[in-house]
Design a protein around this motif. Structure first.
Motif, PDB file in Angstrom:
ATOM      1  N   SER A   1       2.263   1.821  -3.501  1.00 46.58           N
ATOM      2  CA  SER A   1       1.523   2.683  -4.365  1.00 46.58           C
ATOM      3  C   SER A   1       1.287   3.939  -4.112  1.00 46.58           C
ATOM      4  CB  SER A   1       0.283   1.748  -4.250  1.00 46.58           C
ATOM      5  OG  SER A   1       0.388   0.456  -4.633  1.00 46.58           O
ATOM      6  N   THR A   2       1.002   4.387  -2.831  1.00 51.63           N
ATOM      7  CA  THR A   2       0.615   5.768  -2.631  1.00 51.63           C
ATOM      8  C   THR A   2       1.665   6.816  -2.667  1.00 51.63           C
ATOM      9  OG1 THR A   2       0.669   5.363  -0.236  1.00 51.63           O
ATOM     10  CG2 THR A   2      -1.346   5.009  -1.180  1.00 51.63           C
ATOM     11  N   ALA A   3       3.121   6.308  -2.338  1.00 55.13           N
ATOM     12  CA  ALA A   3       4.206   7.143  -2.337  1.00 55.13           C
ATOM     13  C   ALA A   3       4.079   7.873  -3.651  1.00 55.13           C
ATOM     14  CB  ALA A   3       5.304   6.349  -1.880  1.00 55.13           C
TER      15      ALA A   3
ATOM     16  N   LEU B   1      -8.035   0.779   3.174  1.00 57.18           N
ATOM     17  CA  LEU B   1      -8.404   1.592   2.365  1.00 57.18           C
ATOM     18  C   LEU B   1      -9.779   1.263   1.606  1.00 57.18           C
ATOM     19  CD1 LEU B   1      -5.314   1.008  -0.240  1.00 57.18           C
ATOM     20  CD2 LEU B   1      -5.684   2.979   1.424  1.00 57.18           C
TER      21      LEU B   1
ATOM     22  N   ASP C   1       2.559   9.226  -5.604  1.00 57.40           N
ATOM     23  CA  ASP C   1       1.593  10.436  -5.851  1.00 57.40           C
ATOM     24  C   ASP C   1       2.459  11.527  -5.776  1.00 57.40           C
ATOM     25  OD1 ASP C   1      -0.603   8.742  -6.119  1.00 57.40           O
ATOM     26  OD2 ASP C   1      -1.363   9.103  -4.053  1.00 57.40           O
ATOM     27  N   ASP C   2       3.633  11.484  -4.840  1.00 55.87           N
ATOM     28  CA  ASP C   2       4.659  12.540  -4.644  1.00 55.87           C
ATOM     29  C   ASP C   2       5.800  12.333  -5.478  1.00 55.87           C
ATOM     30  OD1 ASP C   2       2.570  13.813  -2.951  1.00 55.87           O
ATOM     31  OD2 ASP C   2       2.989  12.252  -1.804  1.00 55.87           O
TER      32      ASP C   2
ATOM     33  N   ALA D   1       5.636  12.203   1.179  1.00 54.53           N
ATOM     34  CA  ALA D   1       5.867  10.913   1.079  1.00 54.53           C
ATOM     35  C   ALA D   1       6.601  10.099   2.164  1.00 54.53           C
ATOM     36  CB  ALA D   1       6.388  10.461  -0.364  1.00 54.53           C
TER      37      ALA D   1
ATOM     38  N   GLU E   1       5.343   6.698   4.123  1.00 55.16           N
ATOM     39  CA  GLU E   1       5.474   5.640   3.178  1.00 55.16           C
ATOM     40  C   GLU E   1       6.984   5.456   3.184  1.00 55.16           C
ATOM     41  OE1 GLU E   1       3.529   8.359   2.304  1.00 55.16           O
ATOM     42  OE2 GLU E   1       1.910   7.696   1.106  1.00 55.16           O
TER      43      GLU E   1
ATOM     44  N   ILE F   1       0.718  -1.144  -0.085  1.00 56.24           N
ATOM     45  CA  ILE F   1       0.131  -0.002   0.049  1.00 56.24           C
ATOM     46  C   ILE F   1       0.871   0.965   0.019  1.00 56.24           C
ATOM     47  CG2 ILE F   1      -1.817   1.229   1.346  1.00 56.24           C
ATOM     48  CD1 ILE F   1      -2.812  -1.468   2.239  1.00 56.24           C
ATOM     49  N   ALA F   2       1.774   1.409   0.840  1.00 60.92           N
ATOM     50  CA  ALA F   2       2.838   2.253   1.004  1.00 60.92           C
ATOM     51  C   ALA F   2       3.420   2.621  -0.590  1.00 60.92           C
ATOM     52  CB  ALA F   2       3.698   2.147   1.947  1.00 60.92           C
TER      53      ALA F   2
END
Length: 295
Positions: A25-27, A260, A29-30, A210, A213, A22-23
């Protein structure tokens, strides 16, 4: 350490990696994928350095130069796998990435047989089929059309499989898991940082959003989980390692549902059952056979 305890440790590593997915994937974004890989392993190297120094001071003999070279090569292999997975996530779905990364469960015994002529216990082959079937069902029983990211993720699975095999072949005999982990992490940190500087234009201020993450991936997914792998793999086989590590897909789905709000498809519960069935088979069948032979 018994083989059973080693496999339980690998199951723990799978849980940590499942949360880390999950980390990962979301990291992005930045920050870019290379920057993320470099940053997480800089953190991992810092965490492992004092432990590696402590281990080296307590060692009764020095490591040969060839050992350090082997550690660096394995680190480079893992960097390639991690980078391919991160870049692949830019153009594939999280579901596809999780399923295709799990291909290393199938690839490990095949590569071990082809490269080193290592014949696994017969139970490994049906367990491999059960494991990958479970991973596939956990995704909902389908893949969307293959993209460039999917191809990169398949290449990542080959790299992960090779890393598992090389640890069994070249690292276990030295009994220096912390030193190996530090060398592996430092290699990835250097290669990731160089790649980030060369191919990405990430601003330092972009690292701040980020940072949670990066810290999780650096401390837990990298420093803790990969070191657990290096320690536990001394007491089990490469194919069993791959099967128990594949539980990361199961835990990723679980944590995705909890954190999520993602829903596990009904068929996914059957997939989870197949994965755990494969683990039970690889753990119990060889043990039962040894008991029968010695009785």
């Amino acid at each position: 350490m018994t083989r059973r305890n080693a496999n339980l440790l690998l199951l723990l590593a799978g849980a940590v990696w499942g949360m880390g997915f999950i980390a990962q994937s979301t990291a992005m974004d930045d920050i870019g994928p290379y920057t993320f890989v470099g940053a997480r392993f800089v953190i991992a190297s810092i965490v492992l350095l004092p432990l590696a120094i402590y281990e080296s001071k307590r060692a009764t003999r020095k490591l040969p130069v060839i050992a350090y070279l082997q550690f660096i090569v394995i680190g480079a292999v893992l960097f390639a796998a991690m980078a391919l997975q991160q870049v692949g996530l830019l153009t594939t779905t999280v579901t596809n990435s999780g399923v295709l990364t799990g291909l290393y469960v199938v690839i490990v015994p095949i590569l071990a047989l082809l490269i080193f002529r290592e014949i696994p216990h017969y139970i490994i082959w049906p367990s491999v089929v059960l494991t990958f079937s479970g991973i596939f069902l956990l995704s909902g029983g389908h893949l969307s059309a293959l993209t460039k990211g999917d191809i990169l993720t398949i290449m990542c699975a080959v790299g992960n499989a090779l890393q598992v095999i090389l640890i069994t072949r070249y690292v276990i005999k030295y009994a220096r898991p912390l030193t190996f982990s530090f060398m592996q992490f430092a290699t990835i940190a250097i290669l990731g940082s160089i790649s980030g500087l060369g191919f990405e234009t990430t601003e330092m201020t972009s690292l701040l959003p980020a940072l949670p993450e990066i810290l999780y991936a650096g401390i837990f997914s990298s420093a803790l989980a990969f070191t657990i792998q290096a320690v536990a793999q001394r007491y089990t086989t490469a194919p069993q390692t791959a099967i128990f590590m594949s539980s990361e897909v199961l835990f990723a789905a679980l944590f995705g549902a909890i954190l999520l709000g993602e829903r596990i498809p009904a068929i996914g519960y059957l997939g989870g059952l197949l994965i755990f069935t494969a683990m039970i088979l690889t753990e119990t069948i060889p043990h039962i056979k040894r008991k029968v032979l010695t009785s």
